[in-house]
Enzyme design. Structure first.
Site, PDB file in Angstrom:
ATOM      1  CE  LYS A  57     -17.394  83.093  56.327  1.00 32.31           C
ATOM      2  NZ  LYS A  57     -18.076  82.095  57.526  1.00 32.31           N
TER       3      LYS A  57
ATOM      4  NE  ARG B  32     -15.191  77.734  54.379  1.00 29.13           N
ATOM      5  CZ  ARG B  32     -16.211  78.538  53.850  1.00 29.13           C
ATOM      6  NH1 ARG B  32     -16.295  79.060  52.591  1.00 29.13           N
ATOM      7  NH2 ARG B  32     -17.397  78.416  54.500  1.00 29.13           N
TER       8      ARG B  32
ATOM      9  NE  ARG C 253     -26.630  80.328  56.265  1.00 25.70           N
ATOM     10  CZ  ARG C 253     -25.359  80.476  56.456  1.00 25.70           C
ATOM     11  NH1 ARG C 253     -24.820  81.574  56.039  1.00 25.70           N
ATOM     12  NH2 ARG C 253     -24.597  79.496  56.592  1.00 25.70           N
TER      13      ARG C 253
ATOM     14  NE  ARG D 156     -25.883  77.525  52.595  1.00 24.92           N
ATOM     15  CZ  ARG D 156     -25.020  78.295  53.117  1.00 24.92           C
ATOM     16  NH1 ARG D 156     -24.806  79.673  52.769  1.00 24.92           N
ATOM     17  NH2 ARG D 156     -23.789  77.648  53.290  1.00 24.92           N
TER      18      ARG D 156
ATOM     19  NE  ARG E  65     -21.302  74.838  56.330  1.00 26.50           N
ATOM     20  CZ  ARG E  65     -22.111  75.743  56.079  1.00 26.50           C
ATOM     21  NH1 ARG E  65     -23.244  75.733  56.615  1.00 26.50           N
ATOM     22  NH2 ARG E  65     -21.726  76.827  55.721  1.00 26.50           N
TER      23      ARG E  65
HETATM   24  P1  ADP Z   1     -21.626  83.524  56.972  1.00 25.71           P
HETATM   25  O1  ADP Z   1     -21.645  84.270  55.503  1.00 25.71           O
HETATM   26  O2  ADP Z   1     -20.650  83.753  57.844  1.00 25.71           O
HETATM   27  O3  ADP Z   1     -21.964  82.105  56.739  1.00 25.71           O
HETATM   28  P2  ADP Z   1     -24.333  84.759  57.073  1.00 25.71           P
HETATM   29  O4  ADP Z   1     -24.010  86.250  56.615  1.00 25.71           O
HETATM   30  O5  ADP Z   1     -24.896  83.826  56.160  1.00 25.71           O
HETATM   31  O6  ADP Z   1     -23.028  84.172  57.782  1.00 25.71           O
HETATM   32  O7  ADP Z   1     -25.342  84.913  58.334  1.00 25.71           O
HETATM   33  C1  ADP Z   1     -25.895  83.563  59.065  1.00 25.71           C
HETATM   34  C2  ADP Z   1     -26.989  83.905  59.599  1.00 25.71           C
HETATM   35  O8  ADP Z   1     -27.078  84.764  60.712  1.00 25.71           O
HETATM   36  C3  ADP Z   1     -27.754  84.297  58.578  1.00 25.71           C
HETATM   37  O9  ADP Z   1     -29.337  83.992  58.670  1.00 25.71           O
HETATM   38  C4  ADP Z   1     -28.038  86.010  58.858  1.00 25.71           C
HETATM   39  O10 ADP Z   1     -29.105  86.691  58.462  1.00 25.71           O
HETATM   40  C5  ADP Z   1     -27.593  86.049  60.435  1.00 25.71           C
HETATM   41  N1  ADP Z   1     -26.743  87.143  60.914  1.00 25.71           N
HETATM   42  C6  ADP Z   1     -25.752  87.503  60.306  1.00 25.71           C
HETATM   43  N2  ADP Z   1     -25.212  88.479  61.201  1.00 25.71           N
HETATM   44  C7  ADP Z   1     -26.021  88.695  62.405  1.00 25.71           C
HETATM   45  C8  ADP Z   1     -25.996  89.277  63.291  1.00 25.71           C
HETATM   46  N3  ADP Z   1     -24.839  90.155  63.474  1.00 25.71           N
HETATM   47  N4  ADP Z   1     -26.946  89.024  64.518  1.00 25.71           N
HETATM   48  C9  ADP Z   1     -28.029  88.071  64.310  1.00 25.71           C
HETATM   49  N5  ADP Z   1     -28.094  87.639  63.035  1.00 25.71           N
HETATM   50  C10 ADP Z   1     -27.022  87.557  62.239  1.00 25.71           C
HETATM   51  P1  AMP Z   2     -20.390  79.247  52.384  1.00 24.37           P
HETATM   52  O1  AMP Z   2     -21.426  79.771  51.779  1.00 24.37           O
HETATM   53  O2  AMP Z   2     -18.996  80.189  52.317  1.00 24.37           O
HETATM   54  O3  AMP Z   2     -20.727  78.747  53.832  1.00 24.37           O
HETATM   55  O4  AMP Z   2     -19.778  77.806  51.857  1.00 24.37           O
HETATM   56  C1  AMP Z   2     -20.619  76.679  51.678  1.00 24.37           C
HETATM   57  C2  AMP Z   2     -19.525  75.605  51.309  1.00 24.37           C
HETATM   58  O5  AMP Z   2     -19.002  75.787  50.112  1.00 24.37           O
HETATM   59  C3  AMP Z   2     -18.595  75.300  52.429  1.00 24.37           C
HETATM   60  O6  AMP Z   2     -19.127  74.322  53.374  1.00 24.37           O
HETATM   61  C4  AMP Z   2     -17.652  74.360  51.375  1.00 24.37           C
HETATM   62  O7  AMP Z   2     -17.988  73.220  51.346  1.00 24.37           O
HETATM   63  C5  AMP Z   2     -17.659  75.066  50.150  1.00 24.37           C
HETATM   64  N1  AMP Z   2     -16.691  76.202  49.850  1.00 24.37           N
HETATM   65  C6  AMP Z   2     -16.872  77.690  49.874  1.00 24.37           C
HETATM   66  N2  AMP Z   2     -15.603  78.256  49.882  1.00 24.37           N
HETATM   67  C7  AMP Z   2     -14.774  77.301  50.004  1.00 24.37           C
HETATM   68  C8  AMP Z   2     -13.209  77.361  50.098  1.00 24.37           C
HETATM   69  N3  AMP Z   2     -12.590  78.527  49.981  1.00 24.37           N
HETATM   70  N4  AMP Z   2     -12.613  76.286  49.977  1.00 24.37           N
HETATM   71  C9  AMP Z   2     -13.267  75.189  50.106  1.00 24.37           C
HETATM   72  N5  AMP Z   2     -14.496  74.968  50.112  1.00 24.37           N
HETATM   73  C10 AMP Z   2     -15.176  76.009  50.090  1.00 24.37           C
END
Ligand code: ADP
Ligand code: AMP
Length: 214
Positions: free
Chosen positions: A13, A88, A127, A160, A171
């Site tokens: 995302k 969420r 990541r 992280r 999660r």
């Molecule tokens: P989210 O915001 O949904 O938690 P991220 O955008 O941080 O996810 O992506 C999670 C991990 O996967 C990151 O390390 C990112 O670089 C990698 N990633 C994101 N999109 C892709 C893709 N299409 N193919 C492979 N790896 C990806």
């Molecule tokens: P993210 O970076 O989006 O993966 O968010 C990391 C963590 O932040 C999540 O696992 C939740 O604990 C908290 N968080 C982020 N956005 C929300 C939301 N909209 N509602 C509740 N918790 C959130």
């Protein structure tokens, strides 16, 4: 254009939201980034959010809904925004509906980045996040130029705490129980757009752009 990103944690995302924000000139608002910045700065909000985040759970709705409503009412959101990580839960989606209605607009698209759990585990395990600017990388799919060092600001890259294997499973469970129902919620509103998130980052972005068609 007002968009939200849906999808499991680690689906991509944030990766796609940044690309959309840049391409369409709208702010990228990540609630996860907002909470992490608050934790880093030792604020009251950060202190309250930390224990939930560390456990892989959700921060309570009351700590996040007003924060987002205030953020999208700011001037830089007048032409649109992309929300990443919010809503969420169904109550958060209802709070967002009320907040956009107050601004005289609506959510135009809910972009669902569809990725199976088996792929998610590798995405989150690989990541790496910068301790300085928060930029994210993937050790295999999007590595930094120098291992362990951020391309943007030169600071250290870390796994992280909530991307550690023991937290990832929690999660994913929380996602399926509380966030996945939003897919139906936005489908019923007629604004759902599902993209195949298993493809490369550029391919996923290509599909989003094609479907947005703006
Ligand atoms: P989210 O915001 O949904 O938690 P991220 O955008 O941080 O996810 O992506 C999670 C991990 O996967 C990151 O390390 C990112 O670089 C990698 N990633 C994101 N999109 C892709 C893709 N299409 N193919 C492979 N790896 C990806
Ligand atoms: P993210 O970076 O989006 O993966 O968010 C990391 C963590 O932040 C999540 O696992 C939740 O604990 C908290 N968080 C982020 N956005 C929300 C939301 N909209 N509602 C509740 N918790 C959130």
């Amino acid at each position: 254009m007002r968009l939200i990103m849906l999808g499991a944690p680690g689906a991509g995302k944030g990766t796609q939201a940044k690309k959309v924000a840049e391409a369409y000139g709208i702010p990228h608002i990540s609630t996860g980034d907002i909470f992490r910045a608050n934790i880093k700065n030792g604020t009251e909000l950060g202190k309250k959010a930390k224990s939930y985040m560390d456990a892989g759970g959700l921060v309570p709705d009351e700590l996040v809904c007003d924060l987002v409503a205030d953020r999208i009412a700011q001037d830089d959101c007048a032409k649109g925004f992309i929300l990443d990580g919010f809503p969420r839960t169904i109550p958060q989606a209802e709070a967002l509906d009320a907040a956009v209605a107050k601004l005289g607009c609506q959510v135009d698209y809910a972009v669902n980045v569809d990725v199976p759990d088996s792929v998610i585990v590798n995405r989150m395990g690989g990541r790496r996040a910068c301790v300085g600017c928060g930029a994210t990388y993937h050790i295999e799919f999007n590595p930094p130029k120098t291992e362990g060092i951020c391309d943007v600001c030169g600071k250290e890259l870390i796994l992280r705490d909530d991307d550690k294997p023991e937290t990832v499973q929690n999660r994913l469970r929380v996602y399926h129980e509380q966030t996945q129902p939003l897919i139906d919620f936005y489908e019923k509103k007629g604004v759902l757009m599902t993209v195949d998130g298993t493809r490369s980052m550029d391919e996923v972005f290509g599909e989003i752009k094609e479907k947005l068609g703006e």
